[in-house]
Structure formats: C-alpha cells, structure tokens
Design a protein around this motif. Structure first.
Motif, short mmCIF file in Angstrom:
data_model
loop_
_atom_site.label_atom_id
_atom_site.label_comp_id
_atom_site.label_asym_id
_atom_site.label_seq_id
_atom_site.Cartn_x
_atom_site.Cartn_y
_atom_site.Cartn_z
N GLY A 1 12.69 2.19 4.50
CA GLY A 1 11.77 1.97 5.59
C GLY A 1 11.35 3.17 6.27
O GLY A 1 11.83 4.14 6.51
N SER B 1 8.30 -6.25 2.61
CA SER B 1 8.78 -7.43 3.49
C SER B 1 8.41 -8.81 3.07
O SER B 1 9.05 -9.90 3.28
CB SER B 1 8.18 -7.47 4.95
OG SER B 1 7.04 -7.66 5.05
N HIS B 2 7.29 -8.60 2.25
CA HIS B 2 6.95 -10.03 1.34
C HIS B 2 7.87 -10.55 0.25
O HIS B 2 7.89 -11.63 0.01
CB HIS B 2 5.44 -10.02 0.87
CG HIS B 2 4.30 -9.70 1.81
ND1 HIS B 2 4.37 -10.38 3.00
CD2 HIS B 2 3.44 -8.72 1.98
CE1 HIS B 2 3.28 -9.94 3.87
NE2 HIS B 2 2.67 -8.93 3.16
N GLU C 1 -2.75 1.10 -2.67
CA GLU C 1 -3.50 0.28 -1.86
C GLU C 1 -5.03 0.49 -1.83
O GLU C 1 -5.35 1.71 -1.76
CB GLU C 1 -3.04 0.54 -0.58
CG GLU C 1 -3.46 -0.68 0.52
CD GLU C 1 -2.83 -0.31 2.05
OE1 GLU C 1 -2.02 -1.25 2.45
OE2 GLU C 1 -3.44 0.74 2.43
N ARG D 1 14.55 -9.93 0.12
CA ARG D 1 15.52 -8.80 0.33
C ARG D 1 15.98 -8.23 -1.03
O ARG D 1 16.69 -9.00 -1.87
CB ARG D 1 16.45 -9.10 1.17
CG ARG D 1 17.35 -7.87 1.70
CD ARG D 1 17.99 -8.08 2.88
NE ARG D 1 16.93 -8.43 3.89
CZ ARG D 1 16.43 -7.35 4.63
NH1 ARG D 1 16.35 -6.06 4.32
NH2 ARG D 1 15.33 -7.65 5.46
N ASP E 1 6.13 -0.87 4.12
CA ASP E 1 7.29 -1.67 4.72
C ASP E 1 6.73 -3.12 4.67
O ASP E 1 7.38 -4.13 4.47
CB ASP E 1 7.60 -1.25 6.05
CG ASP E 1 8.08 0.36 5.97
OD1 ASP E 1 8.54 0.80 4.70
OD2 ASP E 1 8.42 0.91 6.94
N ARG E 2 5.35 -3.25 5.09
CA ARG E 2 4.78 -4.56 5.39
C ARG E 2 4.78 -5.15 3.83
O ARG E 2 5.12 -6.50 3.59
CB ARG E 2 3.41 -4.59 5.89
CG ARG E 2 3.17 -5.79 6.78
CD ARG E 2 1.91 -5.55 7.37
NE ARG E 2 1.58 -4.30 7.87
CZ ARG E 2 0.39 -3.49 7.58
NH1 ARG E 2 -0.37 -3.89 6.96
NH2 ARG E 2 0.22 -2.20 8.22
N PHE E 3 4.42 -4.25 2.85
CA PHE E 3 4.26 -4.86 1.45
C PHE E 3 5.76 -5.61 1.06
O PHE E 3 6.03 -6.36 0.29
CB PHE E 3 3.64 -3.67 0.50
CG PHE E 3 3.85 -4.34 -0.82
CD1 PHE E 3 3.01 -4.96 -1.53
CD2 PHE E 3 4.84 -3.58 -1.71
CE1 PHE E 3 3.14 -5.32 -2.89
CE2 PHE E 3 4.95 -3.78 -3.16
CZ PHE E 3 4.08 -4.87 -3.52
N ASP F 1 6.01 4.55 5.51
CA ASP F 1 4.92 4.25 5.45
C ASP F 1 4.97 2.76 5.80
O ASP F 1 5.48 1.93 5.27
CB ASP F 1 4.26 4.25 4.16
CG ASP F 1 2.78 3.82 4.14
OD1 ASP F 1 1.89 4.62 4.45
OD2 ASP F 1 2.71 2.76 3.76
N GLU F 2 4.17 2.24 6.84
CA GLU F 2 4.00 1.16 7.42
C GLU F 2 3.45 -0.03 6.42
O GLU F 2 4.00 -1.04 6.45
CB GLU F 2 3.46 0.90 8.93
CG GLU F 2 1.95 1.20 8.97
CD GLU F 2 1.45 1.40 10.22
OE1 GLU F 2 0.94 0.44 10.62
OE2 GLU F 2 1.85 2.06 11.11
N SER F 3 2.62 0.49 5.80
CA SER F 3 1.87 -0.48 4.90
C SER F 3 2.84 -0.97 3.88
O SER F 3 3.05 -2.18 3.30
CB SER F 3 0.54 0.14 4.46
OG SER F 3 -0.07 -0.74 3.43
#
Ligand SMILES: Nc1ncnc2c1ncn2[C@@H]1O[C@H](COP(=O)(O)OP(=O)(O)O)[C@@H](O)[C@H]1O
Ligand SMILES: [Mg+2]
Lengths: 237, 268
Positions: free
Chosen positions: B251, B262-263, B235, B266, B258-260, B254-256
């Motif tokens: 999951g 999610s784009h 990042e 699935r 996870d966000r990545f 790292d929240e970043s």
C-alpha cells in the motif's frame, strides 16, 4: 391384394416390377444428384450471405429469395423450356439448324438442385451462426490458418448443427423428383402412370409408388438420425 | 506443411513481448490509450484492473485477436507488421501472425474447448494440424501433458461431459502442448464455481514455478500477490501503476491501486 395384382407388380413375365425398380433407381439417382449439387450451391450461398461485402450478401439473398419464392414446378418448366431455347439459339449461332434440347435428367436435377440449394443455404447459414465465437478464437489463438480453421473447426461444427435441417431438405428433394415426370423423365411416378394406363389399375400402381417413396424416405431418415445421434454425444446432455 | 521452428532457446531474461504506445479504439471509444509493457523470459506478470479497464483487450492484442489501432508490438523478437486500410490498421502478414500465435499460448475465461473433439483430440489438434508434428509423438506428449494437469483419466471425454475446472485444465494442457514461449491467461478462473478455482490455480502455480513466462489477467488477488514477479495495474486503458507485488500490496504506492484492492476481501 389378389394374386393377379401381385403378378402385375411382380418380376414375372407380365409384371412391371423390373421397370418400377429401375424407375425407383432413377428417382433415387436424381434425388442424390440434386441434393449433392444443392449442397454445393448451399455452401456457396451461405458463404455469400455471410460475406462482409454488401454486394455479395445481396447476391446470396437474391438467390434464396428467388428459388424459395417460385413454385418448384415453375422452376422446372422455366429450365426445361428456357434451357432448350437457349441451347437451340446457341446451336443456330454455331450453324446447326433444328431444335435441340438438354436431357431432362440434367435439366431436372439442376432445377431441383437450385431450389434445394436455396434451402440448404439457410440451413448452413443458421448453423454457422450457432458456432461459438470463442471456439473459433481458440483455433486462431493456436495459430490455425483460415483454411485449417475452416476444415478442422468450422466445417465439422456447422455440418453438425445443420444436420437436422439437411435431413428435412433431403426428404423434400426425394419427393420433388416426382416433378421430373412432367418433363418426360421416366422416374417412379411417370413409370407408375404408364403402368396404370396399360393395366387400368391406377390405384394399385400409385399405391405401390407411394410405398416405395415412403420406404426410400424412411430408410434414409433412419440413417441421418443415426449419424445425428453419434454426433450429439459431444454436445450431449 | 512445414513445421514451425521450435525451441530456439532464448537468453535468460530476453524480451518476449514488447508493446510501445499500444492503442485500441472501438469507434469513438478509446479502450487502450497507449500502453507500454515489456515482458521478459521467465516473468510472471499479473494484469489487474477494474472491469472495463481494458485488460482483456490488451491481452487479446498481444496475439492479434484484436488488431491494435496504433503503437508498436514486438512478439518474440519480431515486429508485427500492419497495413493501413481506410484509416484502420490491419494485419499485414497473416503467416507471421499465425507463426507467432503458435508460440504464444492463450487460455480463455470460458475455456473454449472444441466441443466436437474429445479431450485428447483437443490437445492433439494444434501440434498436428498447426505445427505439423508427428501424430504418434504428439499423442505421447498430449497424454503426458494431460497427466500433468490431472486429466488423463478423462482423455476420451467430450468437453460437455466435464466440469468447468476440468475443462479449464484441459484448455491449459491444450496451450502448453504447443510448447509456447509465453502463456496468456484471461481471467482463467472467473467463470468457475468457487470450489473449482483452486484446482486451476494449482496448475498455474506449477507452471509459474517451472519458470514459464506468463501474463495473467485475474481477480484472484492472493494468487497474483504470491505468484507474480510483477503486477501491472491498468486503469481506463493506461498502465496506472506497476511494480513487484510486495511493493504494491503493502500500500501507499498508488492510491488508485489501494482503492482497487480494498474492494477485494483481504488477500491471503
Ligand atoms: N468488440 C468491442 N466493441 C466495442 N467495445 C468493446 C469491444 N470489446 C471491448 N469493448 C469495450 O472496451 C472496454 C474494455 O473492455 P475489456 O478489455 O473487456 O475490459 P476488461 O477485460 O478490463 O474488463 C469496455 O468498455 C468494453 O465495453
Ligand atoms: Mg475481461
């Protein structure tokens, strides 16, 4: 064409055929030498123009601007008179009095090579700019040294892209050799002038000369197109 | 041309690539801001990250297609030597770099096959003209390699006559015929039509299962999850998170990251 004129341009006892053929040979030789020397100059010129160094690029631009901007006939004159003057001066310095001149074949070839070299510089430079950076990087990535890269990837592709432009330049070099008649080289045009004067048949001899230029030009153009076609298979469709 | 030394078998798990504090700057833009990464023999590392996070730049630094601005780089046990010129780092020893590059294969997003050479010639080029190997042996090996990626029947074709997936398989053959110790892939399927992605991924799966060392920049999440031994998430030019695919993809690590992910639809 009647039989009398046929005899005049033929290879018989009072025909000019043999001399014309010889002169055409000289034209072809001058064209080949000029073009080959021009290719060398064009390669150097393109390398200069693509150099990262500012001063080198400037030299390259100066060269192409100069020799594409002056009429060819003037370049030939400048080299003819300038060359003899310089040589005479040098010989005087070395203790040889008198007037010296360089062979007009050499002068003419150098003059036309310089002009065609300027055009070939542009042909090579723009061909190089069409290379895909990725293909060059692929060469580097597998460990090619810069010489291997140049020899195996850059040179063949640049040549391929430059080929159509080089074909055109060859055609004009072939025609420009006619300028060498003004500095006393008995090439095709000069020989035709001599023959027309002697026989009072200018139309006949200039017509024959035109035909011979056309034939030489078209045969070589055909050859170049064949090479192009062979190459275009890989860039195809 | 002296042939490069080949196949000095490394100890299992030996370090093949080690980057310490690697930085890369373009003008005022700090693209890589100190990346540490150690890759061992046999690892398959997927490098993930948003577009512009520096994945390509990092990968290209590893075979010196980009020269890092700072930090240390060790490839196959050799420290890369740099020299400073007007405040910028340059390659100090081109021969060292060329030698190492011949042992580090690279596969590009746009295939980058040489368009003036046939498929077979593309594959034979490096072994003959870089490694100085014998033409007849190389031909044999090139044909076997092409067969492995299913491209032997196109050996006499030119790249322009092939589909993207076919070109990429040839590019992979071109890389592995050099017998590299590491393979670098920069989004090898991103330029492909969706229906051609599978054939390339299959070849890459085979390579991974052979135990080859691979660093792969990819947006194929399912592939990364299934094939990698390790995921490195970049990042803004830094390693934001890394770990096993199991740990990261479940999951909460790292929240970043996870966000990545999610784009992406699935994975799997
Ligand atoms: N040659 C370059 N000159 C200037 N900026 C560059 C250059 N190459 C990459 N960048 C910039 O560096 C950043 C990271 O690029 P890149 O490594 O290609 O990211 P990624 O592969 O993760 O999408 C981007 O902002 C990009 O614009
Ligand atoms: Mg990228």
């Amino acid at each position: 064409m009647n039989t009398q004129s046929l005899a005049l341009v033929g290879f018989g006892p009072d025909g000019w055929g043999k001399l014309l053929l010889l002169a055409a040979g000289l034209t072809l030789a001058a064209a080949v030498c000029s073009f080959a020397l021009g290719s060398l100059l064009g390669t150097v010129g393109a390398a200069l123009k693509l150099a990262p160094n500012h001063a080198l690029r400037w030299i390259g631009t100066f060269y192409t601007t100069l020799f594409r901007g002056i009429p060819e006939i003037l370049v030939v004159y400048l080299f003819y008179f300038g060359g003899s003057l310089a040589l005479t001066h040098l010989m005087h310095l070395a203790g040889f009095p008198g007037f010296f001149s360089l062979p007009s074949f050499v002068i003419g070839v150098v003059a036309i090579a310089l002009v065609s070299g300027a055009y070939q510089t542009e042909a090579f430079r723009s061909a190089y700019c069409r290379l895909e950076r990725g293909q060059i990087e692929a060469g580097k990535a597998c460990g090619m040294s810069s010489t291997v890269l140049l020899r195996r990837i850059i040179a063949p592709q640049t040549l391929r892209f430059a080929l159509p432009a080089l074909g055109n330049i060859w055609q004009s070099v072939l025609k420009e050799t006619a300028l060498l008649s003004i500095i006393g080289l008995v090439e095709l045009l000069r020989q035709s002038t001599i023959a027309s004067g002697a026989t009072r048949q200018p139309l006949l001899f200039y017509g024959v000369a035109a035909l011979v230029y056309l034939i030489m030009g078209q045969t070589t153009a055909l050859g170049i197109r064949a090479v192009e076609k062979r190459f275009s298979r890989c860039w195809g469709r | 041309m002296e042939p490069f030394p080949q196949e000095t078998a490394p100890l299992p798990g030996a370090t093949v690539i080690k980057a310490v504090g690697l930085t890369k700057r373009y003008g005022v833009l700090d693209v890589l801001q100190g990346i540490d990464l150690e890759a061992h023999e046999g690892e398959v590392i997927s490098i993930l990250g948003a577009s512009g996070s520096g994945k390509s730049t990092f990968l290209r630094c590893l075979n010196l297609l980009e020269v890092p601005s700072g930090g240390a780089l060790n490839i196959l046990g050799e420290d890369i030597r740099f020299r400073l010129k007007r405040g910028e780092q340059h390659i100090a020893d081109a021969r060292q770099v060329n030698r190492l590059r011949s042992q580090v294969g690279m596969v590009f997003q746009n295939f980058c096959l040489w368009s003036h050479r046939t498929v077979l010639q593309n594959v034979m080029e490096g072994p003959i003209h870089v490694q100085g190997r014998n033409r007849y042996e190389v031909r044999d090996e090139a044909e076997k390699t092409l067969a492995r990626v299913g491209m032997l029947n196109r050996a006499e074709y030119y790249p322009s006559q092939l589909s993207g997936g076919q070109q990429q398989r040839v590019a992979i053959a071109r890389a592995i015929v050099m017998r590299p110790r590491v393979l670098l892939f920069d989004e090898p399927t991103s330029a492909l039509d969706p229906e051609l992605v599978g054939e390339v991924l299959k070849v890459m799966r085979d390579l991974a299962s052979e135990g080859r060392t691979m660093l792969i920049v990819t947006h194929e999440m399912a592939f990364a999850r299934d094939v990698s031994s390790r995921i490195v998430f970049l990042e803004k030019g830094t390693v934001r998170a890394q770990g096993s695919p199991q740990d990261l993809f479940k999951g909460g690590m790292d929240e970043s990251f996870d966000r990545f992910i999610s784009h992406f639809s699935r994975p799997g």
